[in-house]
Write a protein that holds these residues in place. Structure first.
Motif, PDB file in Angstrom:
ATOM      1  N   HIS A  36       0.826  -1.206   0.000  1.00  9.16           N
ATOM      2  CA  HIS A  36       0.000   0.000   0.000  1.00  9.16           C
ATOM      3  C   HIS A  36       0.860   1.256   0.000  1.00  9.16           C
ATOM      4  CE1 HIS A  36      -2.776  -3.007   1.884  1.00  9.16           C
ATOM      5  NE2 HIS A  36      -3.608  -2.447   1.015  1.00  9.16           N
ATOM      6  N   ILE A  37       0.287   2.310  -0.538  1.00  6.16           N
ATOM      7  CA  ILE A  37       0.852   3.645  -0.381  1.00  6.16           C
ATOM      8  C   ILE A  37       0.133   4.312   0.791  1.00  6.16           C
ATOM      9  CG2 ILE A  37       1.222   5.907  -1.432  1.00  6.16           C
ATOM     10  CD1 ILE A  37       1.143   4.591  -4.150  1.00  6.16           C
ATOM     11  N   TYR A  38       0.915   4.892   1.704  1.00  2.28           N
ATOM     12  CA  TYR A  38       0.364   5.591   2.862  1.00  2.28           C
ATOM     13  C   TYR A  38       0.654   7.089   2.752  1.00  2.28           C
ATOM     14  CZ  TYR A  38       0.014   0.923   4.952  1.00  2.28           C
ATOM     15  OH  TYR A  38      -0.297  -0.388   5.204  1.00  2.28           O
ATOM     16  N   PRO A  39      -0.167   7.929   3.374  1.00  4.71           N
ATOM     17  CA  PRO A  39       0.068   9.372   3.305  1.00  4.71           C
ATOM     18  C   PRO A  39       1.254   9.809   4.153  1.00  4.71           C
ATOM     19  CG  PRO A  39      -1.791   8.924   4.743  1.00  4.71           C
ATOM     20  CD  PRO A  39      -1.421   7.616   4.108  1.00  4.71           C
ATOM     21  N   GLU A  40       1.613   8.996   5.136  1.00  4.57           N
ATOM     22  CA  GLU A  40       2.733   9.273   6.027  1.00  4.57           C
ATOM     23  C   GLU A  40       3.479   7.965   6.276  1.00  4.57           C
ATOM     24  OE1 GLU A  40       1.180  10.874   9.617  1.00  4.57           O
ATOM     25  OE2 GLU A  40       0.280  12.641   8.667  1.00  4.57           O
ATOM     26  N   PRO A  41       4.693   8.015   6.820  1.00  2.00           N
ATOM     27  CA  PRO A  41       5.410   6.783   7.142  1.00  2.00           C
ATOM     28  C   PRO A  41       4.855   6.135   8.409  1.00  2.00           C
ATOM     29  CG  PRO A  41       6.745   8.679   7.724  1.00  2.00           C
ATOM     30  CD  PRO A  41       5.534   9.211   7.017  1.00  2.00           C
ATOM     31  N   ASN A  42       3.617   5.676   8.302  1.00  2.00           N
ATOM     32  CA  ASN A  42       2.896   5.134   9.452  1.00  2.00           C
ATOM     33  C   ASN A  42       1.862   4.136   8.949  1.00  2.00           C
ATOM     34  OD1 ASN A  42       1.302   4.608  11.684  1.00  2.00           O
ATOM     35  ND2 ASN A  42       1.120   6.755  12.313  1.00  2.00           N
ATOM     36  N   MET A  43       2.055   2.862   9.287  1.00  2.00           N
ATOM     37  CA  MET A  43       1.161   1.825   8.772  1.00  2.00           C
ATOM     38  C   MET A  43      -0.241   1.915   9.358  1.00  2.00           C
ATOM     39  SD  MET A  43       2.423  -1.581  10.792  1.00  2.00           S
ATOM     40  CE  MET A  43       2.251  -1.731  12.580  1.00  2.00           C
ATOM     41  N   LYS A  44      -0.434   2.721  10.401  1.00  4.54           N
ATOM     42  CA  LYS A  44      -1.754   2.850  11.014  1.00  4.54           C
ATOM     43  C   LYS A  44      -2.611   3.917  10.340  1.00  4.54           C
ATOM     44  CE  LYS A  44      -0.236   1.162  15.528  1.00  4.54           C
ATOM     45  NZ  LYS A  44      -0.146   1.428  16.990  1.00  4.54           N
ATOM     46  N   VAL A  89      14.113   7.659   2.484  1.00  6.30           N
ATOM     47  CA  VAL A  89      13.558   6.668   3.411  1.00  6.30           C
ATOM     48  C   VAL A  89      13.308   7.350   4.744  1.00  6.30           C
ATOM     49  CG1 VAL A  89      13.952   4.505   4.643  1.00  6.30           C
ATOM     50  CG2 VAL A  89      14.729   4.747   2.279  1.00  6.30           C
ATOM     51  N   GLU A  90      12.118   7.124   5.296  1.00  2.00           N
ATOM     52  CA  GLU A  90      11.759   7.674   6.599  1.00  2.00           C
ATOM     53  C   GLU A  90      11.080   6.595   7.434  1.00  2.00           C
ATOM     54  OE1 GLU A  90       9.461  11.260   6.535  1.00  2.00           O
ATOM     55  OE2 GLU A  90      10.459  12.020   4.724  1.00  2.00           O
ATOM     56  N   GLY A  91      11.677   6.272   8.567  1.00  2.00           N
ATOM     57  CA  GLY A  91      11.058   5.346   9.510  1.00  2.00           C
ATOM     58  C   GLY A  91      10.636   4.021   8.927  1.00  2.00           C
ATOM     59  N   PRO A  96       6.099   0.703   2.443  1.00  2.00           N
ATOM     60  CA  PRO A  96       6.998  -0.036   3.330  1.00  2.00           C
ATOM     61  C   PRO A  96       8.222  -0.565   2.578  1.00  2.00           C
ATOM     62  CG  PRO A  96       4.723  -0.726   3.664  1.00  2.00           C
ATOM     63  CD  PRO A  96       4.729   0.142   2.448  1.00  2.00           C
ATOM     64  N   VAL A  97       9.402  -0.376   3.163  1.00  2.00           N
ATOM     65  CA  VAL A  97      10.625  -0.807   2.477  1.00  2.00           C
ATOM     66  C   VAL A  97      10.663  -2.327   2.310  1.00  2.00           C
ATOM     67  CG1 VAL A  97      11.969   1.192   3.205  1.00  2.00           C
ATOM     68  CG2 VAL A  97      11.921  -0.859   4.660  1.00  2.00           C
ATOM     69  N   GLN A  98       9.952  -3.061   3.177  1.00  2.00           N
ATOM     70  CA  GLN A  98       9.963  -4.527   3.063  1.00  2.00           C
ATOM     71  C   GLN A  98       9.305  -5.016   1.781  1.00  2.00           C
ATOM     72  OE1 GLN A  98       8.727  -2.720   5.584  1.00  2.00           O
ATOM     73  NE2 GLN A  98       9.102  -3.662   7.595  1.00  2.00           N
ATOM     74  N   ALA A  99       8.501  -4.162   1.153  1.00  2.00           N
ATOM     75  CA  ALA A  99       7.708  -4.583  -0.013  1.00  2.00           C
ATOM     76  C   ALA A  99       8.342  -4.211  -1.338  1.00  2.00           C
ATOM     77  CB  ALA A  99       6.302  -3.976   0.065  1.00  2.00           C
ATOM     78  N   ILE A 100       9.516  -3.578  -1.306  1.00  2.00           N
ATOM     79  CA  ILE A 100      10.108  -3.096  -2.552  1.00  2.00           C
ATOM     80  C   ILE A 100      11.542  -3.572  -2.684  1.00  2.00           C
ATOM     81  CG2 ILE A 100       8.612  -1.071  -2.496  1.00  2.00           C
ATOM     82  CD1 ILE A 100      11.061   0.598  -1.718  1.00  2.00           C
ATOM     83  N   SER A 101      12.076  -3.454  -3.897  1.00  2.00           N
ATOM     84  CA  SER A 101      13.456  -3.844  -4.159  1.00  2.00           C
ATOM     85  C   SER A 101      14.044  -2.911  -5.209  1.00  2.00           C
ATOM     86  CB  SER A 101      13.509  -5.293  -4.663  1.00  2.00           C
ATOM     87  OG  SER A 101      14.831  -5.640  -5.059  1.00  2.00           O
TER      88      SER A 101
END
Length: 277
Positions: free
Chosen positions: A105-113, A131-133, A145-150
């Motif tokens: 997902h794309i989020y508006p801020e570096p916050n999964m909530k 990269v932020e947080g 999320p950085v875990q989802a990209i390469s």
């Protein structure tokens, strides 16, 4: 005879490179554009049936605009079709990453909530400028999320295809939200940086036949393609199960033949022709 799926021409205009090949009232060099929607429909005609889909970040050549529709040719596989003008943009920041997870997902801020802005599928192309947080900041806005990209490609097309197991079958689909047989094969190969056409018959014509089936080889029937896993099984998106599944190759050959959808047309090995990020 020109194949309309890969012929960069409408009834009015064609790419300049087709002069002397396709006769049209007008010709154009086209203009560079990029898909800005999370997932865009590529249609046979304005408002028509789906041929394929393009994920965020796909680069295209814009050939004609008409009444809110754009006729484009996809850079990666040459596929053409009509898409909504609003799904395109002219900004072309450098592509730095791709979505390597089945979806994110794309989020508006570096916050999964925070409430997500959009859902992205595997092989969406991204321009990351920081990269932020634990989140990648996109040049066009939003965080992933950085875990989802390469920033590189995967090594094994079978692993990429298997990451989409359970994905719903969708005719002309090219995403985690829905995918068809050729879409799955193309996603698996593109995820490993290997060039691949968009439809099963085009894929069959593009690659050389082999006698001995190995892991990663493509298996063909009339109008259908699967990928061999190397252990007697294959992975494919099939309307028979309406999802991406594993299936024993010998049993699949017998089942498809018994249903009258055969015969098995053999195996072909994808050429390692590289694509850019």
């Amino acid at each position: 005879m020109n194949d309309r799926r890969i012929t960069a021409a409408t009834d009015r205009v064609a790419l300049s490179s087709l002069r002397g090949i396709v006769e049209r009232p007008d010709y154009t060099d086209g203009s560079a554009a990029r898909v800005t929607a999370p997932l865009a429909e590529l249609l046979t005609e304005p408002g028509g049936a789906r041929d394929r889909q393009l994920n965020l970040g796909a680069d295209v050549t814009l050939i004609e605009e008409r009444d809110g529709w754009a006729f484009v040719q996809a850079e990666r596989d040459g596929y053409v079709g009509w898409m909504a003008v609003g799904d395109l943009g002219s900004a072309l920041p450098a592509i730095t990453h791709r979505v390597s997870a089945p979806a994110t997902h794309i989020y508006p801020e570096p916050n999964m909530k925070r409430h997500e802005l959009a859902r992205l599928s595997i092989n969406a192309r991204l321009s990351v400028d920081g990269v932020e947080g634990g989140f990648a900041r996109l040049a066009g806005g939003g965080f992933v999320p950085v875990q989802a990209i390469s920033d590189g490609f995967a090594d094994d097309p079978v692993e990429v295809a298997e990451s989409l197991l359970g994905t719903a079958y969708l005719w002309g689909g090219n995403s985690r939200d829905g995918i068809d047989c050729s879409g799955l094969v193309q996603a698996a190969l593109h995820g490993c940086g290997i060039a691949c056409p968009g439809d099963a018959d085009l894929q069959e014509r593009a690659f050389e036949p082999v006698e001995q089936i190995e892991r990663g080889d493509l298996l063909f029937w009339p109008g259908h393609v699967a990928m061999a896993c190397g252990d007697g099984r294959m992975v494919h998106a099939t309307a028979w199960a309406m999802r991406v599944i594993h299936e024993d190759i010998a049993q699949a050959i017998a089942r498809i033949d018994a249903a009258g959808y055969g015969p098995f047309r053999g195996a072909r090995r994808p050429a390692r022709v590289a694509i850019t990020r």
